[in-house]
Scaffold this motif. Structure first.
Motif, PDB file in Angstrom:
ATOM      1  N   ALA A 203     -48.038  25.014  27.239  1.00 50.49           N
ATOM      2  CA  ALA A 203     -48.166  26.418  26.855  1.00 50.49           C
ATOM      3  C   ALA A 203     -47.744  27.342  28.001  1.00 50.49           C
ATOM      4  CB  ALA A 203     -49.604  26.711  26.425  1.00 50.49           C
ATOM      5  N   VAL A 204     -48.225  27.059  29.209  1.00 50.51           N
ATOM      6  CA  VAL A 204     -47.875  27.905  30.367  1.00 50.51           C
ATOM      7  C   VAL A 204     -46.376  27.821  30.646  1.00 50.51           C
ATOM      8  CG1 VAL A 204     -48.200  28.237  32.833  1.00 50.51           C
ATOM      9  CG2 VAL A 204     -50.176  27.757  31.368  1.00 50.51           C
ATOM     10  N   ALA A 205     -45.833  26.606  30.692  1.00 45.26           N
ATOM     11  CA  ALA A 205     -44.408  26.456  30.947  1.00 45.26           C
ATOM     12  C   ALA A 205     -43.577  27.062  29.821  1.00 45.26           C
ATOM     13  CB  ALA A 205     -44.058  24.973  31.117  1.00 45.26           C
ATOM     14  N   GLY A 206     -44.095  27.009  28.588  1.00 41.30           N
ATOM     15  CA  GLY A 206     -43.394  27.632  27.471  1.00 41.30           C
ATOM     16  C   GLY A 206     -43.321  29.137  27.622  1.00 41.30           C
ATOM     17  N   ALA A 207     -44.415  29.752  28.070  1.00 39.20           N
ATOM     18  CA  ALA A 207     -44.416  31.200  28.294  1.00 39.20           C
ATOM     19  C   ALA A 207     -43.429  31.577  29.400  1.00 39.20           C
ATOM     20  CB  ALA A 207     -45.829  31.666  28.657  1.00 39.20           C
ATOM     21  N   LEU A 208     -43.395  30.794  30.461  1.00 35.62           N
ATOM     22  CA  LEU A 208     -42.421  31.034  31.530  1.00 35.62           C
ATOM     23  C   LEU A 208     -40.993  30.856  31.012  1.00 35.62           C
ATOM     24  CD1 LEU A 208     -44.189  29.149  34.467  1.00 35.62           C
ATOM     25  CD2 LEU A 208     -44.016  31.622  34.151  1.00 35.62           C
ATOM     26  N   SER A 209     -40.811  29.918  30.098  1.00 41.39           N
ATOM     27  CA  SER A 209     -39.482  29.672  29.546  1.00 41.39           C
ATOM     28  C   SER A 209     -39.008  30.853  28.704  1.00 41.39           C
ATOM     29  CB  SER A 209     -39.497  28.402  28.690  1.00 41.39           C
ATOM     30  OG  SER A 209     -39.768  27.266  29.481  1.00 41.39           O
ATOM     31  N   VAL A 210     -39.920  31.472  27.955  1.00 41.58           N
ATOM     32  CA  VAL A 210     -39.546  32.647  27.168  1.00 41.58           C
ATOM     33  C   VAL A 210     -39.009  33.744  28.090  1.00 41.58           C
ATOM     34  CG1 VAL A 210     -40.439  34.510  25.721  1.00 41.58           C
ATOM     35  CG2 VAL A 210     -41.138  32.159  25.282  1.00 41.58           C
ATOM     36  N   LEU A 211     -39.712  34.004  29.189  1.00 47.37           N
ATOM     37  CA  LEU A 211     -39.265  35.024  30.142  1.00 47.37           C
ATOM     38  C   LEU A 211     -37.914  34.654  30.749  1.00 47.37           C
ATOM     39  CD1 LEU A 211     -42.636  35.764  31.996  1.00 47.37           C
ATOM     40  CD2 LEU A 211     -41.526  37.131  30.215  1.00 47.37           C
ATOM     41  N   PHE A 212     -37.758  33.392  31.115  1.00 47.38           N
ATOM     42  CA  PHE A 212     -36.500  32.953  31.730  1.00 47.38           C
ATOM     43  C   PHE A 212     -35.333  33.098  30.762  1.00 47.38           C
ATOM     44  CE2 PHE A 212     -33.314  29.671  32.482  1.00 47.38           C
ATOM     45  CZ  PHE A 212     -32.979  29.910  33.813  1.00 47.38           C
TER      46      PHE A 212
ATOM     47  N   GLU B 101     -30.992  23.756  32.229  1.00 48.38           N
ATOM     48  CA  GLU B 101     -32.268  24.464  32.269  1.00 48.38           C
ATOM     49  C   GLU B 101     -32.611  25.079  30.913  1.00 48.38           C
ATOM     50  OE1 GLU B 101     -29.243  27.035  34.599  1.00 48.38           O
ATOM     51  OE2 GLU B 101     -29.677  24.920  34.216  1.00 48.38           O
ATOM     52  N   HIS B 102     -31.604  25.382  30.117  1.00 41.30           N
ATOM     53  CA  HIS B 102     -31.869  25.903  28.778  1.00 41.30           C
ATOM     54  C   HIS B 102     -32.445  24.822  27.865  1.00 41.30           C
ATOM     55  CE1 HIS B 102     -28.826  29.473  29.196  1.00 41.30           C
ATOM     56  NE2 HIS B 102     -29.892  29.593  29.973  1.00 41.30           N
ATOM     57  N   VAL B 103     -32.063  23.572  28.105  1.00 39.35           N
ATOM     58  CA  VAL B 103     -32.559  22.480  27.270  1.00 39.35           C
ATOM     59  C   VAL B 103     -34.080  22.389  27.372  1.00 39.35           C
ATOM     60  CG1 VAL B 103     -32.570  19.980  26.913  1.00 39.35           C
ATOM     61  CG2 VAL B 103     -30.416  21.162  27.348  1.00 39.35           C
TER      62      VAL B 103
ATOM     63  N   VAL C 177     -49.038  21.053  37.601  1.00 34.05           N
ATOM     64  CA  VAL C 177     -48.331  20.377  36.509  1.00 34.05           C
ATOM     65  C   VAL C 177     -47.744  21.388  35.524  1.00 34.05           C
ATOM     66  CG1 VAL C 177     -49.656  18.251  36.729  1.00 34.05           C
ATOM     67  CG2 VAL C 177     -50.452  20.035  35.160  1.00 34.05           C
ATOM     68  N   CYS C 178     -48.346  22.589  35.433  1.00 29.15           N
ATOM     69  CA  CYS C 178     -47.797  23.625  34.555  1.00 29.15           C
ATOM     70  C   CYS C 178     -46.471  24.155  35.085  1.00 29.15           C
ATOM     71  CB  CYS C 178     -48.778  24.796  34.433  1.00 29.15           C
ATOM     72  SG  CYS C 178     -50.258  24.464  33.468  1.00 29.15           S
ATOM     73  N   VAL C 179     -46.472  24.569  36.334  1.00 27.95           N
ATOM     74  CA  VAL C 179     -45.321  25.290  36.885  1.00 27.95           C
ATOM     75  C   VAL C 179     -44.266  24.349  37.440  1.00 27.95           C
ATOM     76  CG1 VAL C 179     -44.583  27.004  38.590  1.00 27.95           C
ATOM     77  CG2 VAL C 179     -46.786  27.273  37.408  1.00 27.95           C
ATOM     78  N   PHE C 180     -44.690  23.300  38.118  1.00 30.77           N
ATOM     79  CA  PHE C 180     -43.724  22.433  38.796  1.00 30.77           C
ATOM     80  C   PHE C 180     -43.333  21.215  37.948  1.00 30.77           C
ATOM     81  CE2 PHE C 180     -45.625  24.898  42.180  1.00 30.77           C
ATOM     82  CZ  PHE C 180     -44.523  25.230  42.959  1.00 30.77           C
ATOM     83  N   SER C 181     -44.320  20.428  37.522  1.00 32.31           N
ATOM     84  CA  SER C 181     -44.002  19.207  36.777  1.00 32.31           C
ATOM     85  C   SER C 181     -43.321  19.500  35.445  1.00 32.31           C
ATOM     86  CB  SER C 181     -45.281  18.400  36.531  1.00 32.31           C
ATOM     87  OG  SER C 181     -45.912  18.064  37.737  1.00 32.31           O
ATOM     88  N   MET C 182     -43.758  20.566  34.765  1.00 28.75           N
ATOM     89  CA  MET C 182     -43.282  20.843  33.413  1.00 28.75           C
ATOM     90  C   MET C 182     -42.116  21.808  33.389  1.00 28.75           C
ATOM     91  SD  MET C 182     -44.502  19.861  30.259  1.00 28.75           S
ATOM     92  CE  MET C 182     -42.826  19.284  30.062  1.00 28.75           C
ATOM     93  N   TRP C 183     -41.777  22.423  34.545  1.00 29.31           N
ATOM     94  CA  TRP C 183     -40.767  23.480  34.496  1.00 29.31           C
ATOM     95  C   TRP C 183     -39.790  23.412  35.666  1.00 29.31           C
ATOM     96  CZ3 TRP C 183     -40.311  29.065  36.035  1.00 29.31           C
ATOM     97  CH2 TRP C 183     -39.509  29.784  35.142  1.00 29.31           C
TER      98      TRP C 183
END
Length: 309
Positions: free
Chosen positions: A49-58, A185-187, A223-229
């Motif tokens: 969920a956290v990495a997904g939110a960061l992905s939306v912004l990116f 990175e888009h994948v 694991v949210c910011v680094f492992s997942m993103w």
């Protein structure tokens, strides 16, 4: 080695170092059977969920185009493997096994990824490649049996780790295939965004209900910011710059990096059996990834039938 290849190698090293901390940090977040902390489901779904939110912004800042209709299926498979399957299995398992133990079992992942990738791209692995895959599987199974003993929880955790290998191999292979048509990175970002309708409500539902120590939240944040993103950004950039064949070999050191991180972070102990099996698994992966993998023969082209008169 060209400057681009050198940069790619260093990006690859950074990616592997980031991924190597995943198991110890997950253990830090979920705790042990004697001192449980976050649930494995929350760690897995919360990081998505956290990495997904960061992905939306990116994706918004990068003005990324929407995937083509033909790409959504591959993104869904990638998401199922690396956003849900691998994190859920490892997060639940890590409460019941040490990070050193899990590192040995996960060490066969590069070979499993190569195997799934070969099948996905309709390649024909040689008998030697299959032999290495079989030897690696036997080594991992033997280590799990020797270490788990008769403890049902440990056996179940090892089964989850083996399932995690399969999920990750499928997710990596399909993600790698998509990276040939989309920016790497888009994948991972689109795979995470696709998972948001599931990851966000389930992460909220499984959230901790009691105060937890700072260390658990630090492990979760990692694991949210680094492992997942961020780790995927570095890893895929390294593969793109340095070449898959050269940079992917860096993954061989990941089990040992995980072990080294587990000692100071979790106060775990390295023993001769774990190191020995890790060396054997790494050697099997090293040899297996050098075995020939040829293209599957194309189906014969049939001549048009002669119309009878």
């Amino acid at each position: 080695m060209t400057p681009a290849e050198r940069h790619g190698l260093w990006f690859g090293v950074a990616g592997v170092a980031i991924f190597a901390l995943t198991l110890p940090m997950t253990r830090l977040a979920v705790g042990t059977p004697e001192a449980p902390l976050m649930s494995g489901m929350f760690v897995a779904l919360g990081r998505a969920a956290v990495a997904g939110a960061l992905s939306v912004l990116f994706l918004l800042v990068d003005r990324a185009p929407l995937p083509r209709r033909s790409e959504w299926r591959a993104l869904a498979i990638t998401s199922g493997g690396v956003v849900f399957g691998f994190p859920v299995c490892t997060s639940i398992a890590m409460r019941h096994v040490e990070a050193v133990h899990a590192s040995v079992i996960i060490g066969v992942l590069p070979l499993a990824t190569a195997l799934v990738g070969a099948l996905l791209h309709r390649q024909r692995p040689s008998r030697a490649f299959w032999a290495c895959a079989a030897v690696g599987s036997v080594l991992v199974a033997a280590f799990a049996v020797l270490r788990s003993g008769s403890a049902l929880r440990a056996q179940a955790a090892d089964a989850l780790l083996l399932a995690a290998i399969l999920f990750a191999a499928v997710g990596y292979a399909w993600g790698g295939r998509l990276s040939q048509r989309m920016r790497a990175e888009h994948v991972i970002c689109w795979a995470l965004v696709l998972a948001l309708p599931v990851s966000v409500p389930l992460a909220f539902w499984t959230r901790p209900q009691v105060p937890l120590p700072t260390g658990a939240w630090l492990g979760f944040a990692y694991v949210c910011v680094f492992s997942m993103w961020i780790g995927f950004f570095a890893w895929y950039r390294g593969l793109a710059l340095g070449g898959t064949v050269r940079v992917s070999q860096v993954q061989l050191v990941q089990p040992f990096l995980s072990m080294m991180f587990a000692v100071p972070l979790l106060h775990e102990r390295l023993d001769a059996m774990s190191v020995g099996f890790a060396l054997a698994v790494i050697a099997t992966v090293f040899v297996g990834r050098r075995m020939p993998v040829g293209r599957a023969s194309a189906p014969p082209v049939l001549a048009p039938a002669v119309e009878s008169r």
